[in-house]
Enzyme design. Sequence first.
Site, PDB file in Angstrom:
ATOM      1  N   LYS B 189       0.866  -1.188   0.000  1.00 22.69           N
ATOM      2  CA  LYS B 189       0.000   0.000   0.000  1.00 22.69           C
ATOM      3  C   LYS B 189       0.893   1.224   0.000  1.00 22.69           C
ATOM      4  CE  LYS B 189      -0.975   2.603   2.778  1.00 22.69           C
ATOM      5  NZ  LYS B 189      -0.491   3.904   3.354  1.00 22.69           N
ATOM      6  N   THR B 200       7.409   5.553   1.104  1.00 22.21           N
ATOM      7  CA  THR B 200       6.424   5.473   2.158  1.00 22.21           C
ATOM      8  C   THR B 200       5.390   4.455   1.810  1.00 22.21           C
ATOM      9  OG1 THR B 200       6.629   7.765   2.567  1.00 22.21           O
ATOM     10  CG2 THR B 200       4.688   6.690   3.415  1.00 22.21           C
TER      11      THR B 200
END
Lengths: 409, 409
Positions: B189, B200
Site C-alpha cells: 500500500k 512510504t
Amino acid sequence: MADDLSVSPLAPAGGFPDLPAIAGVRFATAATCIKYEGRSDVMLAELAPGTAIAGTFTRSRTRAAPVLDCEKKIGMPSEAGAAIVVNSGNANAFTGEAGVASVKAVTKAAAGATGIPETRVFTSSTGVIGEPLPHDRITATLATLVDELDAHGIADAARAIMTTDTFPKGAGRTVEVDGSRVRVAGIAKGSGMIAPDMATMLAYVFTDARISQDRLQPLVTAACDETFNRITVDSDTSTSDTLLVAATGASGVGVDGSEAFAAALAEVMDDLARQIVRDGEGASKFVTVGVTGAASESDARRVAFAIANSPLVKTALAGEDPNWGRVVMAVGKSGAEADRDRLSIRFGDVLVARDGSVAPGYVEADAARHMSGEDVSVSVDLGLGAGAATVYTCDLTSRYIAINADYRS
Amino acid sequence: MADDLSVSPLAPAGGFPDLPAIAGVRFATAATCIKYEGRSDVMLAELAPGTAIAGTFTRSRTRAAPVLDCEKKIGMPSEAGAAIVVNSGNANAFTGEAGVASVKAVTKAAAGATGIPETRVFTSSTGVIGEPLPHDRITATLATLVDELDAHGIADAARAIMTTDTFPKGAGRTVEVDGSRVRVAGIAKGSGMIAPDMATMLAYVFTDARISQDRLQPLVTAACDETFNRITVDSDTSTSDTLLVAATGASGVGVDGSEAFAAALAEVMDDLARQIVRDGEGASKFVTVGVTGAASESDARRVAFAIANSPLVKTALAGEDPNWGRVVMAVGKSGAEADRDRLSIRFGDVLVARDGSVAPGYVEADAARHMSGEDVSVSVDLGLGAGAATVYTCDLTSRYIAINADYRS
C-alpha cells in the site's frame, strides 16, 4: 497567463513603497517585447564613478551565462562608474555559446552607450530557460535608455524585472551614521523556483553610503544568509539567482564598521525576501517556520527547510488543517538529530504536541483558528540543544499547479 | 474524500492479479471502524513454523512505535511460527507511551489468539499520525480473524491495508530453482508521503522458498535499494515505512545462492513499487527518470531524484509541457557534479538538448507528443562518467492538492 494578472492576496497593503532616492543611481526602462507584450522588460541602472559593488549568486551547477559573467567581474576593484542591465522574459540560461555571445553583446553595447568600461557592466536575465536571448532588442534600446535615465525611476525598474510576479517589490531604509543620513533602497523579483541557495530571484540594492568593495562584500554575504537564503516557495533553485548591492558613496558618509548601516542593509534585504514569499506562486498564506532546541544551527535549518518544503505540510497549510503529524514526518525526514519523545510543536501560540504525543488539553479548533489567518506560524522545539533557525515560506495551492502546468504556453 | 473513490487512471489494466498461493501463509481481514467505515481495515497473516522473516524500515528519525517494535524483532532467529498484524486508518505514530502500549496490546493479543510467541508477532499501522490507536478494536477481532484464516486471502489483505490508495496492489512470480517450483507473492500500500528512504509504504512479500533469515536479509536489502528506494511521489518520507519478506520454506526448495529466486523476489518488489507510483496521489502520468553519464552512481541518483522531486518539473509533466529548462534547473540544484556544456536531455526518444543548448533540429511538437502519453520518460546524460540511475515518479496535479489539503476532514 490571464490568471497571473491577479495580485497575490498576500501583497503588502499600500502598494509599492515610497523609496528614498539614492544619490549616484539613475534608472531607465523600456518595452522591447522579448517575451511579454505591452509592458517594460528591460531596465538599466547607471551607477556613479567610485561605486562599490558586491554580490551573491546561485550555487546551481547549471548557472546561466549572465551569472557566470557577473561572478567574474564582481570584486574587481575599480573607480569607474558601473551599469546594471536586466531583462525579463528570457533567462539566457542553457543557451551554450550563443548565451555567452548574448552577454558579450549586451555588455559591449551598454559600455558603448554609457561610457562605462565593459568590466563594470553587470547583466541579469530572468524568464524562460533554454531559448536564445534576442539580445538585439536590448542593444537597440540602450541609447534611448541612457537618454531617459532618471534618479526617481526605481519603481519602474522594479516593474521591468518582473516575470510571474504579481506585484513589484521594493524596500527602503534611511539610517543615521555618525550624525549623517545614509539611504538604502532595493528592488527584487521572484515568485516561483524559489529556494536557497539562494532564493531564486533577482535583487538589486542601492545605497549612497561610502564603503569599499572588500568591506561591503562580507556584509552582503552575511545578510543574504539570514534573508534571501531563508526563504523557499517550492524548493526549486534557479540558474539565475543574483543579488547585487551597489554603494555609490554619494552621501559622503563612511559606514565602515557601522552596525546601524549593516542593520539597515539587512532589513531591506529581509523586507524584499519576505515580499518574494508573499508573491509565491499561488500562495494564500505567509508561513513562518521556527525551529529551536536543535543540536546545531545547521540541524535547525535542515528541519526548518524540511518542514517548509514538504508538499504535505504545505497542502495542509492551504487546507487550514492543523495536521501536525505531517510536521512530525518532516522533522523525521530531515535527517537532523531528533528525539521523537522530546519534540514539541506549536501552530501560532497553540501548543499542539509535546514530549512525543499530543499536548494535554489540546483543542484542534484553537489551532484551526490560527491556521485560518493569512499569517501562519509553525514552531518546533527539538528539545536537544541551542540551535535555532527561522525560514519563511507559503502554502501550496492548486493555483501553483495552474500557474506552472503551462507557464510557457 | 469522495474524490478518492475514483481509481487512478494509471492503475494496471485487469485489476488485482491472480497470485500464486504460498504454502505456509494464511490471511484474514476484518472491518473494525478504526477510521474507515464500510471496509476492512485490519489484516492478519499467519506464517508456518520455520518461516524466516527479513525486513527493511523507514530511516525517519521519528519512526512510529510499530516500526521500532519490528526493528527490534527482525533478525531474531526462531523456529516458531510468526504473525503479521496490520491496520489502516491510524499510523500509531507520534503517540508517545500510549503508542508503545498499543503495540504491546496488539502483539500480546495476537500471540494469545494464534499461539505464536509475542517476539514473532510483527505489526504495522498506517493512516493518520498523532492520534491514539484504538487498539481495542483490533484485539477484539483477533479470535475471529484466527478462525477465518484462509490460504487464498491475499487479495482481501491487500485491500485491508489501503489508505488513500485507489486500487489494491499485488504482484507474484513463480520460478524454477533446481527443477522445482518456488512461488513469490506480495502486496503493498502507498500513495502519498512516498519517498525514499524508503518509499512510504507498507509491503509484505511471501514465498514458500526455504532460506535462512541471514541469507534472506541481504537479498531483501539489495532488492529494496533497487525498487522501493527508487520511487518518489512527493519527496515526503513516512514514519511508518515497512517491508517484511517472509519465507515459509513450505515448498521444501532451498534457494541459497539461486539467482532465479533473487530475481523473482526483486521483480515482485519492483512490480509493487511501480504500482505505488501508479497510485501516486493525483497522478496522471507514470514518469521514468533515467540519468546516465554521471561521475558516480550516487551522483546519478541525486540528479534523478532532484528531477523527480522538483515541483516545477512535475507540474510541467502534468501540463504536458516539454519544459526542459526546468530539467536543467533540477540538475543544477541537485548538487551533483555537472557540466552545463556536456548535458543532454531527451523526452522519450526525442533529443531536446545537447552540449549545453537546444539540440539542432529539435521540434517542440515531437517532445510534446511524447509527453501527451500516459508513460513519460525524461532522460539526462551528464557526459561525465559511468554513473547511472533510474527512478520512477508521477506528475503533480491539482488533484494532489485537493486530496491533501483536507485528508483529515
